[in-house]
Design a protein around this motif. Structure first.
Motif, PDB file in Angstrom:
ATOM      1  N   ALA A  52      -5.491  -6.779   1.654  1.00 44.15           N
ATOM      2  CA  ALA A  52      -4.497  -6.775   0.163  1.00 44.15           C
ATOM      3  C   ALA A  52      -5.766  -7.265  -0.391  1.00 44.15           C
ATOM      4  CB  ALA A  52      -4.786  -8.704   0.681  1.00 44.15           C
ATOM      5  N   THR A  53      -7.543  -6.785   0.006  1.00 43.26           N
ATOM      6  CA  THR A  53      -8.340  -6.794  -1.069  1.00 43.26           C
ATOM      7  C   THR A  53      -8.677  -5.372  -1.433  1.00 43.26           C
ATOM      8  OG1 THR A  53      -9.536  -5.239   1.461  1.00 43.26           O
ATOM      9  CG2 THR A  53      -9.304  -7.728   1.090  1.00 43.26           C
ATOM     10  N   VAL A  54      -7.284  -4.415  -1.781  1.00 38.31           N
ATOM     11  CA  VAL A  54      -7.493  -3.508  -2.603  1.00 38.31           C
ATOM     12  C   VAL A  54      -7.234  -4.112  -4.162  1.00 38.31           C
ATOM     13  CG1 VAL A  54      -7.242  -0.830  -2.900  1.00 38.31           C
ATOM     14  CG2 VAL A  54      -7.870  -2.392  -0.007  1.00 38.31           C
ATOM     15  N   ALA A  55      -8.191  -3.512  -4.877  1.00 38.35           N
ATOM     16  CA  ALA A  55      -7.508  -3.013  -5.737  1.00 38.35           C
ATOM     17  C   ALA A  55      -6.406  -2.968  -6.733  1.00 38.35           C
ATOM     18  CB  ALA A  55      -8.619  -3.667  -7.352  1.00 38.35           C
ATOM     19  N   ILE A  56      -5.751  -3.241  -6.906  1.00 35.57           N
ATOM     20  CA  ILE A  56      -4.596  -1.937  -7.743  1.00 35.57           C
ATOM     21  C   ILE A  56      -4.311  -1.933  -9.152  1.00 35.57           C
ATOM     22  CG2 ILE A  56      -2.075  -1.619  -7.405  1.00 35.57           C
ATOM     23  CD1 ILE A  56      -3.535  -0.626  -4.837  1.00 35.57           C
ATOM     24  N   ASP A  57      -4.424  -1.215 -10.204  1.00 38.71           N
ATOM     25  CA  ASP A  57      -4.725  -0.771 -11.833  1.00 38.71           C
ATOM     26  C   ASP A  57      -2.963  -1.079 -12.019  1.00 38.71           C
ATOM     27  OD1 ASP A  57      -7.177  -0.793 -11.672  1.00 38.71           O
ATOM     28  OD2 ASP A  57      -7.139   1.169 -11.948  1.00 38.71           O
ATOM     29  N   GLU A  58      -2.541  -1.396 -12.563  1.00 40.42           N
ATOM     30  CA  GLU A  58      -0.773  -2.323 -13.264  1.00 40.42           C
ATOM     31  C   GLU A  58      -0.865  -1.367 -13.842  1.00 40.42           C
ATOM     32  OE1 GLU A  58       1.082  -3.796 -11.487  1.00 40.42           O
ATOM     33  OE2 GLU A  58       0.075  -5.112  -9.963  1.00 40.42           O
TER      34      GLU A  58
ATOM     35  N   GLU B 188       2.517   0.345  -1.898  1.00 33.84           N
ATOM     36  CA  GLU B 188       2.704   0.003  -3.278  1.00 33.84           C
ATOM     37  C   GLU B 188       3.909   1.097  -3.164  1.00 33.84           C
ATOM     38  OE1 GLU B 188       2.049  -1.862  -5.093  1.00 33.84           O
ATOM     39  OE2 GLU B 188       0.704  -2.836  -3.830  1.00 33.84           O
TER      40      GLU B 188
ATOM     41  N   ARG C 297      -3.096   1.021   0.962  1.00 37.69           N
ATOM     42  CA  ARG C 297      -2.540   0.026   0.121  1.00 37.69           C
ATOM     43  C   ARG C 297      -1.771   0.820  -0.673  1.00 37.69           C
ATOM     44  NH1 ARG C 297      -3.764  -4.918  -1.722  1.00 37.69           N
ATOM     45  NH2 ARG C 297      -1.925  -5.239  -3.909  1.00 37.69           N
ATOM     46  N   GLN C 298      -1.971   1.918  -0.954  1.00 32.07           N
ATOM     47  CA  GLN C 298      -1.584   3.264  -2.138  1.00 32.07           C
ATOM     48  C   GLN C 298      -0.020   3.332  -1.965  1.00 32.07           C
ATOM     49  OE1 GLN C 298      -4.083   5.950  -2.767  1.00 32.07           O
ATOM     50  NE2 GLN C 298      -5.464   4.585  -4.787  1.00 32.07           N
TER      51      GLN C 298
ATOM     52  N   LYS D  68      -7.764   1.355   1.734  1.00 33.43           N
ATOM     53  CA  LYS D  68      -7.656   1.860   0.319  1.00 33.43           C
ATOM     54  C   LYS D  68      -5.769   3.077   0.587  1.00 33.43           C
ATOM     55  CE  LYS D  68      -9.512   5.596  -2.107  1.00 33.43           C
ATOM     56  NZ  LYS D  68     -10.176   6.546  -3.049  1.00 33.43           N
TER      57      LYS D  68
END
Length: 588
Positions: free
Chosen positions: A406-412, A277, A273-274, A270
């Motif tokens: 790529a499996t980590v969900a990211i809030d737009e 981004e 990925r953050q 997690k």
């Protein structure tokens, strides 16, 4: 009071000095004085042989430095104190070797080598001034023009950069919110002018991104930059891993921790990925934040809903070296020559530290640790293995598309940063200058490595033996060649003398025997080789000389041998008689 010229000169020198080029101890000798012993340390900065100098210290100064560095918990060998016999040659020799090992161990630990105390110990001329007092004066001058800010408490030595100073500050308009101020001066890669720098700081203060901790305020006063951010009680990712308080001393925090905090694989994925981004957003806007490491990733929120936010983006704009600066000069990373490659490599080091809960402490990963999570192993290998750093490293976009992250969900959420096109060109110039300097330094390191390798080969014992054998062989070949080249220089002593035309004197046998007996009675005081033997008695009637048989000569000297033979067999009787016609008389 220093003149304006000297102040500007000092500012210029600090601006372009790279404090993080590794120092190394080339030699350590000693000299005995009447009342004490001094140890002379020869220091070299980086691969440049011209940047060498000698520093003189006593054993007590080594001991004081050791006592300060002991707070890190790192084992540092140092010779023990001696109450008696400290001037004995054997004691001095052993102590000299021990102090050399002590300094080598300190300089191999980046956490210790980058402290102000070690720099001042090895280079007291450059690092003579105390930096904290000057930084506090500069911050006070900045706050004179911004009275809404006030210093609450200075926090010293909580980061690895000794030229970066930290203060807890408060805003008079919002007294309940705590802020963290950092003050630092530009580094060796600084290329922007004052106007462009002020533009950049305004842009950074206006960034809106959920994974970037933008500054609340950033002020440049012509000497340095004061940056204010909100204070995070949990501290950086480094503080979370080492399970320590953010306000503690850097050596106590990151030396040998009492207890590691192990991050689970979901948290590592997690946070990664953050971070990726946030890096992607900055790269798309023209910024190259090559300063990513566990110390400038801030963890906010509770344990169940924590997020990672990138901080200290201004470090690259101010030309400060990266955290893994000393590794980039190593021979293994000679192919890492662009800022994008430096960013990918730095993220690999960060990923390793999160996965293993300890830093790699090496430029490349020799072998994959057995306790590394299997899910992260391929990604870490693609960034840090020996074979990986020889090829182009994966980019930030490649890592985001990796199946692990790529499996980590990211809030737009809302993202905001508008960079003018003219300023993007200035950022490209800065990037190009930093890459050129990095490549130039790497080239120097490679040249120095070749020279060191050649010296080691020359000075090795096996090479010395080979050289001795080769010299003996050459001497023997020269001796043989000299004998063959000059075969006629050896004159035979048993060759009879040439025939003389004068009649031989008549000698009686009695007189001859008497002389021979008297000659035999003379005592020999020297060696027999020094006294020549008496000539043999000539015969009454000299027989014709026998033909001279010369020693066989090489083919190359046959003409010379024939000439010598004709000289030995020359006889005047073979010459024709001549009649002289004297015409010298006067004519009447």
């Amino acid at each position: 009071m220093a003149s304006a010229g000297s102040v500007l000169e000092k500012k210029e020198k600090r601006q372009f000095m790279d404090d993080y080029i590794p120092l190394r101890v080339v030699a350590l000798t000693s000299r005995i004085l009447p009342s004490y012993v001094e140890y002379v340390v020869r220091v070299q900065r980086g691969p440049n042989l011209e940047e060498r100098w000698d520093v003189v210290h006593r054993y007590s100064e080594f001991s004081a430095l050791h006592e300060f560095l002991e707070t890190s918990g790192i084992t540092l060998p140092i010779p023990p104190k001696k109450m008696f016999g400290s001037k004995d040659k054997e004691v001095i020799g052993e102590r000299q070797k021990g102090l050399q090992a002590f300094l080598d161990t300190v300089l191999c630990e980046p956490l210790l080598a980058n402290t102000w105390e070690v720099k001042r110990f090895l280079d007291p001329t450059t690092y003579s001034d105390e930096p904290h007092e000057a930084a506090l004066r500069n911050v006070s001058m900045v706050f004179r023009s911004h009275p809404e800010w006030t210093v609450t408490e200075p926090v010293r030595n909580i980061g690895w950069r000794f030229r970066k100073h930290y203060y807890l500050v408060a805003n008079r308009r919002e007294e309940k919110i705590r802020y963290f101020l950092t003050w630092f001066e530009p580094g060796p890669d600084f290329a922007l002018n004052d106007k462009d720098l002020e533009t950049a700081l305004k842009l950074l203060s206006g960034i809106k991104h959920q994974f970037i901790l933008s500054p609340v305020s950033a002020i440049y006063n012509g000497v340095g930059v004061a940056v204010m951010r909100q204070f995070s009680s949990r501290g950086s990712l480094h503080d979370v891993i080492y399970n320590c308080r953010p306000q503690n001393h850097v050596l106590k925090k990151y030396g040998v921790p009492c207890k590691w905090r192990i991050l689970g694989v979901p948290d590592v994925v997690k946070y990664s990925r953050q971070i990726l981004e946030g890096l992607k957003f900055l790269l798309d806007k023209g910024f190259v934040p090559a300063q990513v490491h566990a110390g400038n990733v801030i963890i906010e929120g509770g344990p169940t809903a924590s997020i990672a936010r990138i901080s200290d983006i201004e470090n690259t704009l101010l030309g400060l070296p990266s955290y893994y600066h000393h590794y980039l000069y190593s021979y293994e990373l000679r192919k890492v020559q662009t800022m994008e490659a430096v960013l990918s490599y730095s993220f690999g080091q960060l990923l390793y530290e999160m996965a293993m809960c300890r830093p790699l402490n090496a430029s490349v990963m020799e072998n994959v640790p057995g306790d590394m999570p299997a899910v992260l192993r391929p990604t870490v290998e693609s960034l840090l293995s020996k074979d990986a750093v020889k090829k182009p490293l994966p980019t930030v976009n490649d890592l985001i598309e990796n199946e692990v992250f790529a499996t980590v969900a990211i809030d737009e959420r809302e993202k905001q940063l508008k960079v003018p096109n003219r300023f993007k060109e200035e950022l490209l110039k800065c990037k190009s200058m930093m890459e050129s300097r990095l490549q130039a330094q790497q080239k120097k390191v490679q040249q120095q490595k070749r020279l060191d390798k050649a010296k080691d080969a020359i000075l090795s014992e096996e090479e010395k033996k080979k050289r001795r054998k080769l010299q003996k062989k050459q001497m023997s070949l020269q001796t043989d060649t000299s004998y063959v080249s000059y075969p006629t220089t050896e004159i035979r002593t048993d060759r009879p003398p040439p025939k003389s035309t004068a009649p031989a004197p008549k000698r009686s046998s009695k007189s001859h025997l008497t002389k021979q007996a008297s000659a035999s009675q003379i005592p020999t005081t020297t060696s027999t080789a020094a006294v020549p033997k008496p000539p043999p008695p000539p015969a009454a009637v000299a027989p014709p000389p026998p033909p001279v048989v010369s020693a066989p000569l090489p083919k190359t000297s046959s003409e010379r041998g024939a000439l010598l033979g004709s000289i030995h067999t020359f006889s005047k009787t073979a010459l024709k008689k001549t009649v002289t016609n004297d015409r010298s008389g006067p004519k009447v």
